[in-house]
Scaffold this motif. Structure first.
Motif, PDB file in Angstrom:
ATOM      1  N   UNK A 115       2.163  13.845  -3.044  1.00 41.30           N
ATOM      2  CA  UNK A 115       0.299  13.685  -3.154  1.00 41.30           C
ATOM      3  C   UNK A 115      -0.061  12.142  -2.735  1.00 41.30           C
ATOM      4  N   UNK A 116       1.517  11.384  -2.938  1.00 38.57           N
ATOM      5  CA  UNK A 116       0.152   9.372  -3.284  1.00 38.57           C
ATOM      6  C   UNK A 116      -0.106   9.353  -1.790  1.00 38.57           C
ATOM      7  N   UNK A 117       1.067   9.866  -1.172  1.00 40.09           N
ATOM      8  CA  UNK A 117       1.249   9.160   0.734  1.00 40.09           C
ATOM      9  C   UNK A 117      -0.040   9.917   1.388  1.00 40.09           C
ATOM     10  N   UNK A 118      -0.529   8.975   1.634  1.00 41.98           N
ATOM     11  CA  UNK A 118      -1.395   9.786   2.745  1.00 41.98           C
ATOM     12  C   UNK A 118      -1.209   9.706   4.216  1.00 41.98           C
ATOM     13  N   UNK A 119      -0.830   8.633   4.439  1.00 40.45           N
ATOM     14  CA  UNK A 119      -0.288   8.650   6.191  1.00 40.45           C
ATOM     15  C   UNK A 119       1.082   8.393   6.110  1.00 40.45           C
ATOM     16  N   UNK A 120       1.575   8.953   7.440  1.00 41.14           N
ATOM     17  CA  UNK A 120       2.601   8.791   8.504  1.00 41.14           C
ATOM     18  C   UNK A 120       2.470   8.097   9.498  1.00 41.14           C
ATOM     19  N   UNK A 121       3.102   7.116   9.728  1.00 44.18           N
ATOM     20  CA  UNK A 121       2.928   6.639  11.193  1.00 44.18           C
ATOM     21  C   UNK A 121       5.029   6.495  11.449  1.00 44.18           C
ATOM     22  N   UNK A 122       4.306   7.347  12.454  1.00 44.51           N
ATOM     23  CA  UNK A 122       6.208   7.256  13.314  1.00 44.51           C
ATOM     24  C   UNK A 122       5.925   6.618  14.033  1.00 44.51           C
ATOM     25  N   UNK A 123       6.910   5.335  13.654  1.00 41.35           N
ATOM     26  CA  UNK A 123       7.615   4.173  14.347  1.00 41.35           C
ATOM     27  C   UNK A 123       8.770   4.188  14.891  1.00 41.35           C
ATOM     28  N   UNK A 124       9.320   5.492  15.717  1.00 38.58           N
ATOM     29  CA  UNK A 124      10.475   5.772  16.117  1.00 38.58           C
ATOM     30  C   UNK A 124      10.632   5.130  17.710  1.00 38.58           C
ATOM     31  N   UNK A 125      11.323   5.013  17.881  1.00 39.38           N
ATOM     32  CA  UNK A 125      11.748   4.339  19.402  1.00 39.38           C
ATOM     33  C   UNK A 125      10.803   4.707  20.729  1.00 39.38           C
ATOM     34  N   UNK A 126      10.662   3.911  21.739  1.00 36.79           N
ATOM     35  CA  UNK A 126       9.866   5.226  22.748  1.00 36.79           C
ATOM     36  C   UNK A 126      10.825   5.927  23.706  1.00 36.79           C
ATOM     37  N   UNK A 160       0.893  -1.486  -0.062  1.00 36.98           N
ATOM     38  CA  UNK A 160       0.018   0.094   0.178  1.00 36.98           C
ATOM     39  C   UNK A 160       0.254   0.913   0.196  1.00 36.98           C
ATOM     40  N   UNK A 161       1.179   2.195  -0.906  1.00 39.31           N
ATOM     41  CA  UNK A 161       1.854   3.310  -1.261  1.00 39.31           C
ATOM     42  C   UNK A 161       1.424   4.210  -0.519  1.00 39.31           C
ATOM     43  N   UNK A 162      -0.134   4.310   0.037  1.00 34.78           N
ATOM     44  CA  UNK A 162      -0.258   5.743   0.779  1.00 34.78           C
ATOM     45  C   UNK A 162       0.006   6.095   1.910  1.00 34.78           C
ATOM     46  N   UNK A 163       0.785   4.833   2.960  1.00 29.28           N
ATOM     47  CA  UNK A 163       0.985   4.828   4.005  1.00 29.28           C
ATOM     48  C   UNK A 163       2.886   4.462   3.821  1.00 29.28           C
ATOM     49  N   UNK A 164       3.836   5.315   4.917  1.00 28.39           N
ATOM     50  CA  UNK A 164       5.172   5.482   4.959  1.00 28.39           C
ATOM     51  C   UNK A 164       5.192   4.740   6.571  1.00 28.39           C
ATOM     52  N   UNK A 165       5.286   4.234   6.667  1.00 22.16           N
ATOM     53  CA  UNK A 165       5.828   3.715   8.236  1.00 22.16           C
ATOM     54  C   UNK A 165       7.649   4.579   8.172  1.00 22.16           C
ATOM     55  N   UNK A 166       7.469   5.504   9.691  1.00 22.93           N
ATOM     56  CA  UNK A 166       9.435   5.853   9.837  1.00 22.93           C
ATOM     57  C   UNK A 166       9.931   5.085  11.285  1.00 22.93           C
ATOM     58  N   UNK A 167      10.401   4.790  10.982  1.00 23.06           N
ATOM     59  CA  UNK A 167      11.611   3.587  11.783  1.00 23.06           C
ATOM     60  C   UNK A 167      12.457   4.435  11.638  1.00 23.06           C
ATOM     61  N   UNK A 168      13.756   3.913  12.969  1.00 24.64           N
ATOM     62  CA  UNK A 168      15.101   4.249  13.064  1.00 24.64           C
ATOM     63  C   UNK A 168      16.039   3.202  13.083  1.00 24.64           C
ATOM     64  N   UNK A 169      15.312   2.543  12.794  1.00 21.62           N
ATOM     65  CA  UNK A 169      16.848   1.387  12.106  1.00 21.62           C
ATOM     66  C   UNK A 169      16.280  -0.161  10.993  1.00 21.62           C
ATOM     67  N   UNK A 170      16.869  -0.887  10.164  1.00 29.60           N
ATOM     68  CA  UNK A 170      16.317  -1.615   9.524  1.00 29.60           C
ATOM     69  C   UNK A 170      15.826  -2.567  10.090  1.00 29.60           C
ATOM     70  N   UNK A 171      16.302  -2.740  11.359  1.00 26.18           N
ATOM     71  CA  UNK A 171      16.023  -3.366  12.191  1.00 26.18           C
ATOM     72  C   UNK A 171      15.131  -3.058  12.785  1.00 26.18           C
ATOM     73  N   UNK A 172      14.033  -2.304  12.292  1.00 20.87           N
ATOM     74  CA  UNK A 172      12.829  -3.019  13.377  1.00 20.87           C
ATOM     75  C   UNK A 172      12.226  -1.873  12.046  1.00 20.87           C
ATOM     76  N   UNK A 173      12.527  -2.266  11.245  1.00 19.88           N
ATOM     77  CA  UNK A 173      11.742  -2.657   9.550  1.00 19.88           C
ATOM     78  C   UNK A 173      11.210  -4.408   9.737  1.00 19.88           C
TER      79      UNK A 173
END
Lengths: 200, 200
Positions: A134-145, A78-91
């Motif tokens: 404009x293709x991306x509708x949501x950015x999920x910020x999944x950096x560490x807490x 789904x190209x409308x959502x991007x999950x942002x993470x700190x490191x490749x291990x998180x992917x």
């Protein structure tokens, strides 16, 4: 104490994360005593090969042999959502839940004023560039807490306010203070499901 | 999940002792993200080089680049005493006490009938050959205080009964069930000092 070649081998392994002197000795002796010369050669070669062939995906900045990477170029994602993470291990950790079907963005770190890591030192500009069409509708910020991870999420959410995009934060189902990389699957799934809006 | 080169690198590190899947991932990403290509090359090279140049000392069977090894060829060492250990790491642990000035003999294992390890599978014959010229006056059996290590000590002490040599066992100051490799220096010194005769 040991001969130079053994000392050097121990010293090399000691520099890797999570490996102390005793573990490094153990590994060195394992290689010397229990590995065939061929296997040791294959191992050495895979270090050199990986280092030579692995680069960053031009889109998500994850480690890959081919750019764009397999996830970015998959028609199933789904190209409308991007999950942002700190490191490749998180992917890797999130992919293992088999629940998330969007894309990723790897920052390669978090903002850390104490260590002199600012916005230009992590892949934030590369994230902004992905939002221009404009293709991306949501950015999920999944950096560490953690303090740095949370500060990074807040910083990015502010940067994204001019864009017509929903910005969410992965839920704190993950125990505070630990790393996303080590969360169990259920916790990760719950945390992704109950993500909360960050820009109202 | 990961690209082939990363998977291969993770898999190679996962095979090393004491390294699980997560640690192997961590190490692989460390190499890919934080090591220069040059450093990775040096590391790979040190594996190949150590594997190529390290052999067993013709006398003590310890790992060495030159045979006889530095300890066996040192004029400062007391050639009338041989301390028999299971593994090269044990030599390292005893050398770190700086109290023992004799020679060593590395068995490369212990007798283990359950695993099919018999007297011909470890360096026992090589030990006997070192006793033929009468220079050795004492053999200290410093195999681990485990079932296999103790059985090996008993077996060797019986084999040595025809020789005019004192056979002693390292004292059980070392906690039973753990490895000599991990004993602290003081415990090791005490245990060496209070060694007890095994052949009356």
């Amino acid at each position: 104490m040991y001969s130079a070649a053994i000392e050097e081998l121990i010293e090399k392994f000691e520099r890797l994360p999570g490996i102390g002197h005793r573990s490094a000795e153990r590994i060195a002796f394992y290689i010397l005593e229990h590995m065939s010369e061929e296997d040791a050669g294959v191992m050495a070669n895979s270090i050199v090969r990986a280092k030579k062939t692995i680069r960053l995906c031009e889109h998500c900045q994850n480690l890959t042999e081919t750019s764009p990477c397999a996830i970015c170029s998959s028609p199933k994602r789904d190209k409308s959502t991007i999950c942002v993470v700190e490191r490749p291990e998180d992917v890797s950790a999130i992919e293992n839940t088999h629940e998330y079907m969007g894309l990723y963005h790897v920052l390669h770190g978090a903002l850390s004023p104490m260590d002199g890591v600012g916005p230009d030192d992590i892949k934030i500009n590369e994230l902004l560039l992905r939002l221009t069409d404009g293709e991306v509708k949501e950015v999920i910020l999944a950096t560490n807490p953690t303090v740095n991870g949370t500060a990074t999420a807040v910083y990015i959410s502010k940067l994204l306010s001019p864009f017509d995009v929903k910005v969410t934060r992965i839920a704190h189902g993950i125990p505070i203070g630990s790393d996303i990389e080590y969360a169990d699957k259920i916790t990760l799934i719950k945390a992704m499901e109950s993500r909360t809006p960050m820009n109202g």
